[in-house]
Scaffold this motif. Structure first.
Motif, PDB file in Angstrom:
ATOM      1  N   SER A  17       0.843  -1.198   0.000  1.00 27.45           N
ATOM      2  CA  SER A  17       0.000   0.000   0.000  1.00 27.45           C
ATOM      3  C   SER A  17       0.877   1.246   0.000  1.00 27.45           C
ATOM      4  O   SER A  17       1.120   1.868   1.029  1.00 27.45           O
ATOM      5  N   GLU A  55      -4.134  -0.056  -5.155  1.00 27.13           N
ATOM      6  CA  GLU A  55      -3.397  -1.299  -5.373  1.00 27.13           C
ATOM      7  C   GLU A  55      -3.144  -1.452  -6.867  1.00 27.13           C
ATOM      8  O   GLU A  55      -3.976  -1.051  -7.687  1.00 27.13           O
ATOM      9  N   ARG A  94      -1.890  -5.123   2.392  1.00 25.75           N
ATOM     10  CA  ARG A  94      -2.854  -4.041   2.580  1.00 25.75           C
ATOM     11  C   ARG A  94      -2.676  -3.383   3.943  1.00 25.75           C
ATOM     12  O   ARG A  94      -2.145  -3.998   4.876  1.00 25.75           O
TER      13      ARG A  94
END
Length: 204
Positions: free
Chosen positions: A2, A99, A148
């Protein structure tokens, strides 16, 4: 990983929090090294501060090695992060993050069911001359072949910021399920790291 997120919309209640910068501008493309908003708790009150995205402990001499991310599965033992994990936890408010996936690295926008997401993070002060600045690292967790942000729900946010949360409870939060997330494919405009406008979210 991220590596970029956005904060372009917030509520009047959010803007009324202590420390909210009067000059705060919307951003659609925040990357490591940028100054970002962090939410923390001091004297039982939530407040906002600007911090550099790249953790900079006072003992760090090589400022080219300021980590933007801390891996959830290893941060508890790592010297770079373990003291901050015990004593200096914060949140990064965001409307969503980006992403890139697939062979051609298609960008995707990932957001939540509410306007603001809150990413778990750690912060450190660092001195520059007579001034003291703030820095942070975003905590990430495995997600398939990506990493993430660790997104916390309201109860998780309260526990993460509270000084008296038990260490075992904190460690359990590092592997807790994320709140529901939405995603959509984007055009490639956001691939330009210098672009910082609503066109970053142009659909594919």
């Amino acid at each position: 990983m991220s590596g970029r997120f956005a904060l372009f919309r917030w509520s009047p209640a959010f803007a009324a929090l202590p420390g909210f910068p009067a000059e705060q501008q919307p951003h659609w493309n925040l990357a490591p090294g940028a100054r970002v908003l962090m939410l923390r708790e001091q004297a039982g009150e939530r407040r906002l501060d600007l911090a550099r995205w790249g953790l900079t402990p006072a003992w760090l001499t090589d400022l080219s090695k300021t980590p933007a991310h801390a891996r959830a599965e290893t941060l508890v033992e790592q010297p770079m992060f373990r003291d901050a994990f015990r004593q200096r936890r914060c949140l990064i408010p965001a409307n969503g993050f980006y992403e890139w996936r697939g062979v051609r690295k298609r960008p995707y926008w990932v957001s939540g069911e509410t306007s603001l997401l809150h990413f778990a993070a750690l912060w450190e002060p660092f001195p520059v001359g007579d001034a003291e600045y703030l820095s942070l690292a975003m905590i990430t967790r495995p997600a398939a072949d990506l990493r993430r942000p660790l997104v916390l729900d309201e109860a998780g946010q309260q526990a993460w910021l509270a000084a008296d949360t038990a260490p075992d409870d904190l460690r359990a939060m590092l592997t807790a399920a994320s709140p529901p997330l939405r995603e959509r494919a984007l055009a490639t405009l956001v691939n330009d790291p210098k672009l910082d406008g609503p066109e970053c979210l142009t659909p594919a």
